[in-house]
Design a protein around this motif. Structure first.
Motif, PDB file in Angstrom:
ATOM      1  N   ASN A 147       0.172   4.091  -2.764  1.00  0.00           N
ATOM      2  CA  ASN A 147      -0.081   5.505  -2.438  1.00  0.00           C
ATOM      3  C   ASN A 147       0.904   6.435  -3.125  1.00  0.00           C
ATOM      4  OD1 ASN A 147      -2.157   4.783  -0.793  1.00  0.00           O
ATOM      5  ND2 ASN A 147      -1.368   5.798   1.039  1.00  0.00           N
ATOM      6  N   LEU A 186       0.809  -1.227   0.000  1.00  0.00           N
ATOM      7  CA  LEU A 186       0.000   0.000   0.000  1.00  0.00           C
ATOM      8  C   LEU A 186       0.840   1.273   0.000  1.00  0.00           C
ATOM      9  CD1 LEU A 186      -2.949  -1.032   2.342  1.00  0.00           C
ATOM     10  CD2 LEU A 186      -2.861  -0.989  -0.160  1.00  0.00           C
ATOM     11  N   LYS A 187       2.043   1.173   0.494  1.00  0.00           N
ATOM     12  CA  LYS A 187       2.924   2.352   0.472  1.00  0.00           C
ATOM     13  C   LYS A 187       3.279   2.693  -0.984  1.00  0.00           C
ATOM     14  CE  LYS A 187       7.093   4.167   2.707  1.00  0.00           C
ATOM     15  NZ  LYS A 187       8.009   4.266   1.560  1.00  0.00           N
TER      16      LYS A 187
HETATM   17  C1  LIG Z   1      -2.515   5.183   1.780  1.00  0.00           C
HETATM   18  O1  LIG Z   1      -3.394   6.287   1.714  1.00  0.00           O
HETATM   19  C2  LIG Z   1      -4.642   6.108   2.330  1.00  0.00           C
HETATM   20  C3  LIG Z   1      -5.449   7.344   2.107  1.00  0.00           C
HETATM   21  O2  LIG Z   1      -5.425   7.752   0.797  1.00  0.00           O
HETATM   22  C4  LIG Z   1      -4.440   5.818   3.822  1.00  0.00           C
HETATM   23  O3  LIG Z   1      -5.678   5.513   4.382  1.00  0.00           O
HETATM   24  C5  LIG Z   1      -3.485   4.661   4.011  1.00  0.00           C
HETATM   25  O4  LIG Z   1      -3.176   4.516   5.366  1.00  0.00           O
HETATM   26  C6  LIG Z   1      -2.196   4.876   3.226  1.00  0.00           C
HETATM   27  N1  LIG Z   1      -1.370   3.686   3.339  1.00  0.00           N
HETATM   28  C7  LIG Z   1      -0.030   3.716   3.447  1.00  0.00           C
HETATM   29  C8  LIG Z   1       0.635   2.385   3.599  1.00  0.00           C
HETATM   30  O5  LIG Z   1       0.618   4.738   3.390  1.00  0.00           O
END
Ligand SMILES: *[C@@H]1O[C@H](CO)[C@@H](O)[C@H](O)[C@H]1NC(C)=O
Ligand SMILES: N[C@@H](CCC(=O)N[C@@H](CS)C(=O)NCC(=O)O)C(=O)O
Ligand SMILES: *[C@@H]1O[C@H](CO)[C@@H](O)[C@H](O)[C@H]1NC(C)=O
Ligand SMILES: *[C@@H]1O[C@H](CO)[C@@H](O)[C@H](O)[C@H]1NC(C)=O
Ligand SMILES: *[C@@H]1O[C@H](CO)[C@@H](O)[C@H](O)[C@H]1NC(C)=O
Ligand SMILES: *[C@@H]1O[C@H](CO)[C@@H](O)[C@H](O)[C@H]1NC(C)=O
Length: 216
Positions: A136, A132-133
């Motif tokens: 994003n 997820l990093k």
């Molecule tokens: C990615 O972004 C979302 C919001 O857009 C956030 O909820 C999430 O925690 C973020 N994840 C990481 C791994 O940065």
């Protein structure tokens, strides 16, 4: 001898070549490589692509790799011989602007989007969770790029004003982002970018590819 593309029919860079071959009216044969082992084998590295990537192309014994180099080769050799589609114009300054936008595409568009697609499409297909990093970060980078595109495409149908290789190079990755990765919002919220996408994605040759290779 028929032009051979060594690769895979789901590979975005192979799809770029299939699209160019169709726009130029050329027939070709796909040598489907199904596994990582095949493209990392000593034989493949020695004869097709020393970095172990797809695509690689053979035209009557001439072997070449790297998508954009293959694209320019096919265009320089065959453009205008079978169809009237122009992907790189002969005017030196017009051609330079196509090159400018190819560099834009490689550096600011495909660079982040390819990483996003690996996470959201190809990892999932292999049963792995996306990082997820990376998702994003690459989404944010692409979002900034598309802000610039939104301005660049104001009052224009195509990046240089006329359809070219620069527009074509955006098609497979954008198709994956919108139709498979669920990232259509990045395009939809920008009227100039989405008008451009609608136009280039409705080209007959591309629609044939979507059907032929069952992309959606
Ligand atoms: C990615 O972004 C979302 C919001 O857009 C956030 O909820 C999430 O925690 C973020 N994840 C990481 C791994 O940065
Ligand atoms: N710079 C190369 C990139 C090619 C590329 O990344 N191809 C991917 C498939 S779309 C690949 O071969 N992935 C397999 C791997 O890296 O092992 C080009 O433009 O052709
Ligand atoms: C790769 O898979 C396709 C079908 O998905 C098959 O037709 C082809 O023979 C395979 N290629 C190799 C080299 O095993
Ligand atoms: C994309 O950029 C816009 C500004 O153009 C901003 O409002 C929005 O929050 C950004 N979205 C993401 C996912 O980064
Ligand atoms: C995009 O196009 C519209 C007209 O369809 C225009 O009004 C708008 O200003 C353009 N957006 C940008 C960011 O240039
Ligand atoms: C795309 O734009 C061109 C040039 O303005 C136009 O001729 C063509 O009909 C458009 N195609 C689609 C599918 O919108």
């Amino acid at each position: 001898m028929t032009i051979q593309v060594f690769g895979h029919t789901t590979s975005t860079f192979c799809l770029v070549l299939f699209h160019i071959l169709k726009e130029l009216g050329l027939s070709y044969e796909v040598v489907q490589l199904n596994s990582t082992e095949e493209i990392k084998s000593p034989e493949y590295l020695a004869t097709k692509h020393p970095f172990g990537k797809i695509p690689s192309l053979n035209d009557d014994g001439f072997q070449i790799y790297e998508t954009r180099a293959i694209a320019r080769y096919l265009i320089n050799k065959y453009q205008g011989t079978k169809t009237s589609t122009i992907l790189i114009p002969s005017d030196v300054q017009k051609a330079a602007l196509v090159e400018q936008f190819i560099s834009v595409e490689a550096s600011y568009f495909t660079q982040p989007l390819s990483k996003l697609i690996v996470q959201l499409v190809f990892k999932k297909r292999h049963g792995k969770e996306p990082d997820l990093k990376i998702v994003n970060e690459t989404r944010e980078e692409l979002n900034k790029t598309l802000d610039v595109y939104e301005k660049l495409l104001e009052g224009k149908d195509y990046l240089t004003g006329e359809f070219s290789l620069a527009d074509l190079l955006h098609i497979p990755y954008t198709f994956y982002a919108i139709n498979i990765a669920g990232e259509s919002e990045l395009w939809d919220k920008r009227p100039n970018v989405s008008r451009w996408w609608k136009n280039i994605s409705e080209r007959e040759c591309w629609k044939n590819i979507v059907t032929e290779y069952k992309l959606a």
